[in-house]
Scaffold this active site. Structure first.
Site, mmCIF file in Angstrom:
data_model
loop_
_atom_site.group_PDB
_atom_site.id
_atom_site.type_symbol
_atom_site.label_atom_id
_atom_site.label_comp_id
_atom_site.label_asym_id
_atom_site.label_seq_id
_atom_site.Cartn_x
_atom_site.Cartn_y
_atom_site.Cartn_z
ATOM 1 N N TYR A 88 -11.135 -26.483 -21.880
ATOM 2 C CA TYR A 88 -11.315 -27.408 -20.760
ATOM 3 C C TYR A 88 -10.932 -26.672 -19.483
ATOM 4 C CZ TYR A 88 -10.291 -31.379 -17.628
ATOM 5 O OH TYR A 88 -10.245 -32.257 -16.567
ATOM 6 N N ASP A 128 -9.112 -18.450 -17.536
ATOM 7 C CA ASP A 128 -8.554 -19.689 -16.996
ATOM 8 C C ASP A 128 -7.124 -19.802 -17.537
ATOM 9 O OD1 ASP A 128 -9.461 -23.249 -17.043
ATOM 10 O OD2 ASP A 128 -7.706 -22.155 -16.315
ATOM 11 N N LYS A 170 -0.618 -25.737 -12.425
ATOM 12 C CA LYS A 170 0.551 -26.230 -13.157
ATOM 13 C C LYS A 170 1.859 -25.552 -12.745
ATOM 14 C CE LYS A 170 -2.474 -27.515 -16.994
ATOM 15 N NZ LYS A 170 -2.447 -28.967 -17.158
HETATM 16 P P1 KE4 Z 1 -6.208 -29.971 -13.129
HETATM 17 O O1 KE4 Z 1 -7.431 -30.210 -12.296
HETATM 18 O O2 KE4 Z 1 -5.950 -31.114 -14.094
HETATM 19 O O3 KE4 Z 1 -4.980 -29.583 -12.325
HETATM 20 O O4 KE4 Z 1 -6.484 -28.653 -14.031
HETATM 21 C C1 KE4 Z 1 -7.627 -28.633 -14.850
HETATM 22 C C2 KE4 Z 1 -7.404 -27.615 -15.944
HETATM 23 C C3 KE4 Z 1 -8.044 -26.389 -15.868
HETATM 24 N N1 KE4 Z 1 -7.867 -25.441 -16.811
HETATM 25 C C4 KE4 Z 1 -7.045 -25.664 -17.863
HETATM 26 C C5 KE4 Z 1 -6.881 -24.594 -18.894
HETATM 27 C C6 KE4 Z 1 -6.362 -26.899 -17.991
HETATM 28 O O5 KE4 Z 1 -5.545 -27.104 -19.058
HETATM 29 C C7 KE4 Z 1 -6.539 -27.886 -17.017
HETATM 30 C C8 KE4 Z 1 -5.866 -29.254 -17.114
HETATM 31 N N2 KE4 Z 1 -5.172 -29.523 -18.323
HETATM 32 C C9 KE4 Z 1 -5.070 -30.901 -18.704
HETATM 33 C C10 KE4 Z 1 -4.209 -30.956 -19.967
HETATM 34 N N3 KE4 Z 1 -4.935 -30.658 -21.128
HETATM 35 C C11 KE4 Z 1 -4.550 -31.773 -17.631
HETATM 36 C C12 KE4 Z 1 -4.072 -33.135 -18.085
HETATM 37 C C13 KE4 Z 1 -4.951 -34.226 -17.598
HETATM 38 O O6 KE4 Z 1 -6.179 -34.039 -17.544
HETATM 39 O O7 KE4 Z 1 -4.386 -35.285 -17.273
#
Ligand code: KE4
Length: 439
Positions: A136, A231, A259
């Site tokens: 993701y 990523d 994060k």
């Molecule tokens: P954000 O847009 O949520 O800050 O980051 C997206 C993203 C991009 N790349 C990786 C590898 C990620 O894990 C994420 C976001 N991770 C999720 C948890 N699996 C965020 C939690 C959520 O969507 O509420």
């Protein structure tokens, strides 16, 4: 509180996974958190294993982070103009991640990935992007592609509201399958702008790269003139100071982060070789912008967090990994004793217990393997652990995280809660496989 939230916010949540749909029941509303613990509005306390989905590697309300944010807030919360803090945090990132010569801050991982894809397409003059099922990369349109779109078909939108025209140049391949990557490049010579992946997957549960997979991707992209994008929004500063690329010794062309580098405040970043990053406005033709990019409070939280990680160094990460191993393997041993088939994937302070049905193999090396998990049984386990004061990520397809302040007390309490929870599950186990019936 839940009903009011649901009246005002879709599903009562600002991000879907928080709604506990994958595990059932209503998620408690939180009031505060400190160290390894969450405290809900009813005064219940939980050991936290999702850590705000990654940022809380120092534990909640780390004094240095809180102090830095308080101090910055007194000087206003946003300027929309340059401050020294942006370069200070950029330097801390670049000192830790040698593949990054220049970076730009944004406000989320989604923005970081969306921008990195755009600059990769501009730099190569190519359109096609390759991702992997189970990875993701945030919710920008081009990356929300249905799993299983595979080499043969066009990228099929994985969400409503995304025109197929937007995903037609996106291909999702099987993680850990270099043959599919070779086939894709053979079908689309000279068309692939970039290959993007989570170097260690956290969004299908934790899945590690096979020996040689990352090296193979590096060689193929090098040969084909495509950019390799790691990523590391989740793995950056989580697995090591230099992230997964330090652990596996790979130099990607671009890296996305988020994060941890914001210490819990909204920060994402993308960076890489200067010749690529200088494509960005105001230097180059790639437009990318953000009102709150480099926000002073977020920079302050990130600086305090990364200073602590730089100070802690390799020893900090070794200790994290040791505590994580005792927790993950301790619970897996209890499951084993109870005859509950669990596969534990673990690296550094990330781990996942995959609840397997008794027929499947016990290896989880791609999304299809993960999808064979017994998600219903994971849901029961999650609820049982929550009732015993342990808050696991509310989905079989999420990684659990351990912080620097999880210690002996939390290890013992987690394993004790798991013993009770798994024993409660045994009554719901399916008919054991023939081998375990052998008298
Ligand atoms: P954000 O847009 O949520 O800050 O980051 C997206 C993203 C991009 N790349 C990786 C590898 C990620 O894990 C994420 C976001 N991770 C999720 C948890 N699996 C965020 C939690 C959520 O969507 O509420």
């Amino acid at each position: 509180m839940q009903r009011r939230a649901e009246r005002l916010i879709p599903g009562g949540v600002d991000s879907p996974v928080r709604a506990f749909r994958a595990v059932g029941g209503d998620a408690p509303f939180l009031e505060r958190a400190e160290g390894a613990y969450l405290y809900d509005v009813d005064g219940n306390r939980y050991i936290d294993y999702f850590g705000s989905w990654g940022p809380m590697i120092l534990g909640h309300a780390a004094p240095a982070v809180i102090e830095a944010v308080r101090d910055a807030a007194g000087r206003s919360t946003s300027f929309g103009a340059s401050t020294g803090a942006e370069a200070e945090l950029a330097q801390l990132v670049i000192d830790a991640v040698p593949s990054i010569e220049k970076l730009r801050f944004v406000s989320s991982g989604t923005e970081a990935v969306m921008s990195a894809i755009r600059v990769a397409r501009a730099f190569t003059g190519r359109k096609r992007i390759v991702k992997f099922e189970g990875c993701y990369h945030g919710h920008s349109d081009a990356l929300l592609v249905k799993a299983g779109s595979g080499v043969a078909t066009l990228g099929i939108p994985g969400s409503a509201g995304i025109p197929v025209e937007t995903t037609q140049f996106t291909t999702a391949l099987r993680y850990n399958d270099l043959e599919e990557v070779e086939t894709l490049f053979a079908r689309h010579p000279g068309e692939v702008a970039c290959v993007i992946l989570e170097p260690v997957v956290g969004n299908a549960g934790t899945i590690l790269p096979d020996e040689g997979f990352l090296q193979g991707l590096r060689a193929i992209t090098e040969r084909e003139g495509a950019l390799l994008i790691f990523d590391e929004v989740m793995t950056g500063f989580r697995l090591a100071l230099g992230g997964a690329q330090e652990i596996f010794g790979i130099t990607p062309d671009l890296t996305t982060l988020g994060k941890i580098i914001g210490g819990g405040l909204p920060v994402g970043a993308f960076g890489g070789r200067a010749e690529i990053m200088d494509q960005l406005a105001p230097l180059g033709p790639v437009y990318q912008a953000g009102t709150l990019s480099g926000n002073p409070l977020a920079m302050a939280a990130g600086i305090a967090t990364l200073n602590a990680l730089h100070t802690g160094g390799p020893e900090f990460y070794r200790n994290l990994a040791k505590v994580t191993a005792r927790i993950a393997d301790g619970v897996a041993a209890v499951a084993e004793d109870l005859g509950i088939p669990i596969t534990t994937n673990r690296i550094g302070s990330m781990f996942t217990w995959f609840f397997r049905d008794s027929s499947g193999s016990d290896i989880v090396r791609d999304f299809d393997d993960a999808a064979r998990s017994d998600t219903a049984r994971f849901g029961h386990f999650h609820r049982a652990m929550l009732e015993r004061g342990v808050w696991l990520p509310p989905s079989q397809y999420e990684a659990a995280f351990v912080s620097a302040v999880h210690g002996e007390v939390e290890i013992a309490a987690t394993i004790a809660a798991a013993k009770d929870s798994l024993a409660a599950l045994t009554g719901e186990l399916h008919v054991p496989s023939a081998s375990s019936l052998a008298l």
